[in-house]
Design a protein around this motif. Structure first.
Motif, short mmCIF file in Angstrom:
data_model
loop_
_atom_site.label_atom_id
_atom_site.label_comp_id
_atom_site.label_asym_id
_atom_site.label_seq_id
_atom_site.Cartn_x
_atom_site.Cartn_y
_atom_site.Cartn_z
N MET A 1 39.56 47.59 51.25
CA MET A 1 39.47 48.36 50.01
C MET A 1 39.28 47.41 48.82
SD MET A 1 43.41 49.46 49.31
CE MET A 1 44.72 48.25 49.30
N ARG A 2 38.72 47.99 47.78
CA ARG A 2 38.39 47.19 46.60
C ARG A 2 39.24 47.67 45.43
NH1 ARG A 2 33.81 44.09 44.91
NH2 ARG A 2 33.03 44.66 42.87
N ILE A 3 39.88 46.72 44.75
CA ILE A 3 40.69 47.09 43.60
C ILE A 3 40.27 46.27 42.37
CG2 ILE A 3 42.73 47.80 44.94
CD1 ILE A 3 43.81 44.92 43.89
N ILE A 4 40.70 46.73 41.22
CA ILE A 4 40.40 46.02 39.97
C ILE A 4 41.71 45.52 39.38
CG2 ILE A 4 39.40 46.21 37.66
CD1 ILE A 4 37.92 48.74 38.73
N VAL A 5 41.76 44.25 39.05
CA VAL A 5 42.95 43.69 38.42
C VAL A 5 42.61 43.29 36.99
CG1 VAL A 5 44.64 41.82 38.45
CG2 VAL A 5 43.88 42.84 40.60
N LYS A 6 43.41 43.78 36.06
CA LYS A 6 43.19 43.42 34.65
C LYS A 6 44.40 42.64 34.14
CE LYS A 6 42.18 45.41 30.16
NZ LYS A 6 42.02 46.62 29.36
N ALA A 7 44.13 41.43 33.68
CA ALA A 7 45.23 40.58 33.21
C ALA A 7 45.24 40.56 31.68
CB ALA A 7 45.05 39.16 33.72
N PHE A 8 46.45 40.51 31.11
CA PHE A 8 46.61 40.49 29.67
C PHE A 8 47.14 39.14 29.20
CE2 PHE A 8 46.21 44.94 28.14
CZ PHE A 8 45.95 45.54 29.34
N ALA A 9 46.90 38.88 27.92
CA ALA A 9 47.49 37.74 27.18
C ALA A 9 47.33 36.42 27.93
CB ALA A 9 48.94 38.03 26.83
N THR A 10 48.43 35.69 28.14
CA THR A 10 48.36 34.36 28.75
C THR A 10 47.80 34.42 30.17
OG1 THR A 10 50.70 34.73 29.23
CG2 THR A 10 50.18 33.22 27.44
N LEU A 11 48.01 35.55 30.88
CA LEU A 11 47.49 35.67 32.24
C LEU A 11 45.97 35.77 32.26
CD1 LEU A 11 50.06 38.09 33.84
CD2 LEU A 11 49.63 35.73 34.50
N ARG A 12 45.43 36.38 31.21
CA ARG A 12 43.97 36.52 31.11
C ARG A 12 43.32 35.14 31.14
NH1 ARG A 12 41.02 40.95 27.84
NH2 ARG A 12 43.11 41.63 27.33
N LEU B 1 38.89 42.57 43.58
CA LEU B 1 39.41 41.95 44.80
C LEU B 1 39.28 42.89 45.99
CD1 LEU B 1 42.77 40.40 43.50
CD2 LEU B 1 40.63 39.19 43.94
N GLU B 2 39.05 42.28 47.17
CA GLU B 2 39.07 43.03 48.44
C GLU B 2 40.44 42.80 49.07
OE1 GLU B 2 37.00 45.01 50.02
OE2 GLU B 2 35.30 44.87 48.62
N LEU B 3 41.10 43.88 49.44
CA LEU B 3 42.40 43.79 50.10
C LEU B 3 42.36 44.64 51.37
CD1 LEU B 3 45.00 44.28 47.19
CD2 LEU B 3 44.42 42.13 48.31
N PRO B 4 43.16 44.25 52.40
CA PRO B 4 43.24 45.09 53.61
C PRO B 4 43.85 46.45 53.27
CG PRO B 4 44.29 42.93 53.95
CD PRO B 4 44.00 43.04 52.49
N GLU B 5 43.44 47.48 54.02
CA GLU B 5 44.03 48.81 53.82
C GLU B 5 45.55 48.71 53.92
OE1 GLU B 5 42.47 51.59 52.98
OE2 GLU B 5 40.56 50.50 52.96
N LYS C 1 53.11 43.63 46.30
CA LYS C 1 53.62 42.34 46.77
C LYS C 1 52.52 41.54 47.47
CE LYS C 1 57.84 40.42 48.76
NZ LYS C 1 58.17 39.73 47.51
N ASP C 2 51.71 42.24 48.31
CA ASP C 2 50.59 41.56 48.98
C ASP C 2 49.58 41.03 47.95
OD1 ASP C 2 51.69 42.29 51.45
OD2 ASP C 2 50.65 44.23 51.42
N LEU C 3 49.36 41.84 46.94
CA LEU C 3 48.42 41.42 45.90
C LEU C 3 48.93 40.17 45.18
CD1 LEU C 3 46.05 41.75 43.90
CD2 LEU C 3 47.42 43.43 42.66
N LEU C 4 50.24 40.15 44.87
CA LEU C 4 50.83 38.99 44.19
C LEU C 4 50.67 37.74 45.05
CD1 LEU C 4 54.12 40.52 42.72
CD2 LEU C 4 52.12 39.74 41.45
N GLU C 5 50.86 37.90 46.38
CA GLU C 5 50.72 36.74 47.27
C GLU C 5 49.28 36.22 47.27
OE1 GLU C 5 52.50 37.86 51.01
OE2 GLU C 5 54.46 37.97 50.02
N LYS C 6 48.35 37.15 47.28
CA LYS C 6 46.94 36.76 47.27
C LYS C 6 46.59 36.02 45.96
CE LYS C 6 42.27 38.69 47.77
NZ LYS C 6 41.76 38.06 49.00
N LEU C 7 47.11 36.53 44.85
CA LEU C 7 46.84 35.89 43.56
C LEU C 7 47.47 34.49 43.51
CD1 LEU C 7 47.36 38.89 41.13
CD2 LEU C 7 45.19 37.76 41.68
N ARG C 8 48.65 34.39 44.10
CA ARG C 8 49.32 33.09 44.09
C ARG C 8 48.53 32.07 44.92
NH1 ARG C 8 54.02 34.58 44.02
NH2 ARG C 8 54.13 34.28 41.79
N GLU C 9 47.97 32.51 46.07
CA GLU C 9 47.12 31.62 46.89
C GLU C 9 45.94 31.12 46.06
OE1 GLU C 9 45.77 33.72 50.36
OE2 GLU C 9 47.84 34.09 51.02
#
Lengths: 92, 263
Positions: A1-12, A23-27, A32-40
């Motif tokens: 599946m495909r999702i959209i992540v929008k970051a604000f302020a310092t994260l942007r 991002l593409e993520l498994p169904e 929490k999974d998304l946070l792990e992917k972003l951290r990688e």
């Protein structure tokens, strides 16, 4: 599946560009999974910004609703979901 | 430093002069806003903490709305890099104390009101005294540390606080009424790192500072519904607006022990 992540302020700035990621993520993936992917992908830069798991100062929204009122970090994501990461700001 | 203009009549807080009726004519035409609303503004005492980007807009609108007493506090001097957003100041003001320039400008804008200028920094030592005789405070600060000092004192003294903050092309706003909704520590339980010289597009503090003035006017007059327990987030880049619910944290070190007002 495909999702959209929008970051604000310092994260942007850490995500670069407009701060919007597609991002593409498994169904069945959760926030929490998304946070792990972003951290990688972005590594320690995220922690430097105060963006760590369960930091209650960073608001996480799924389709405009804060995850505190959904299932928290266990909130399941669906195809097309829009996720916002909103850290506090202090400029004046 | 308190300077009263010749037009200022503190004794007449129970009526409006012909000049005042004309000055405030357009807001007096507003549905739900009458002479008594204007008198509430005239009798009110408001503290504006910081006269930078947010404080410029908030102070100009609160002065023009007829808040009877404005206390402004800031220890800064006007710098060239302030002028993309701090609309109280002109290029000719460079190097001058901000609160002095601001107070003069606000008195010229509205000679009916009293403006007190404090050229100092808000600290844990002076905050309660500075807050003690005002009805409401407006957070126009530029760092977390001072915001928490202001929040904690407002919660302790039961003073409403209008919180505003900006970053880049983004803004945040929340109205804090101790006992009725969450405070700044409920919203931001973990103190974030401070950032120096943050990016700012000038109109953003203008928008948020103007909204802070609006919230202050609403709280004082009872008009409308203030953003208590609602964090307003504005992204100027795509003009998206978010309004998210913020709840009181029962374990909040600042407001956790205050009883909830009967609703």
């Amino acid at each position: 599946m495909r999702i959209i992540v929008k970051a604000f302020a310092t994260l942007r700035e850490i995500f670069g560009g407009t701060g919007i990621l597609y991002l593409e993520l498994p169904e069945g993936s959760t926030i929490k999974d998304l946070l792990e992917k972003l951290r990688e992908q972005y590594g320690s830069n995220l922690d430097v910004s105060g963006f760590v798991d369960e930091n209650p100062s960073v608001k996480i929204l799924v389709n405009g609703r804060e995850i505190t009122y959904l299932d928290g970090l266990g909130t399941r994501l669906r195809d097309g979901d829009s996720i916002a990461f909103i850290p506090p700001v202090a400029g004046g | 430093m308190v300077t009263r203009s010749p037009l200022y009549h503190r004794s007449q807080v129970d009526k409006l002069s012909l000049e005042e009726l004309e000055r405030y004519d357009r807001q007096l035409r507003l549905l739900g806003f009458d002479v008594e609303s204007q008198l509430k503004l005239k009798r009110s005492r408001v503290l504006i903490v910081g006269v930078g980007g947010l404080g410029s807009a908030a102070a100009l609108y609160l002065a023009s709305a007829g808040i009877g007493f404005l206390r402004i506090i800031d220890d800064g001097y006007v710098e060239l890099s302030n002028l993309n957003r701090q609309i109280l100041y002109n290029t000719g003001d460079l190097g001058r104390r901000k609160v002095e320039v601001a107070a003069k400008r606000l008195r010229e804008l509205n000679p009916e009101i009293e403006v007190e200028a404090l050229g100092e920094r808000l600290t844990e030592e002076n905050v309660k005294q500075i807050l003690s005789d005002v009805d409401l405070a407006v957070d126009c600060l530029d760092n977390f540390r001072a915001r928490f000092i202001l929040n904690d004192a407002c919660v302790e003294l039961g003073k409403p606080l209008i919180h505003g903050a900006i970053y880049g092309a983004e803004g945040r706003l929340m109205t804090i009424i101790p006992g009725r909704g969450p405070c700044l520590r409920c919203l931001i339980p973990r103190e974030p790192a401070e950032h120096d010289k943050i990016p700012v597009l000038g109109p953003l503090p203008g928008v948020i500072g103007a909204l802070e003035a609006l919230e202050a006017i609403k709280v004082i007059t009872g008009l409308g519904e203030p953003a208590v327990g609602k964090l307003i987030i504005i992204d100027g880049m795509d003009l998206s607006f978010y309004r998210i619910e913020v709840r009181r944290n029962p374990g909040c070190p600042a407001c956790g022990k205050i009883k909830i007002e009967g609703i």
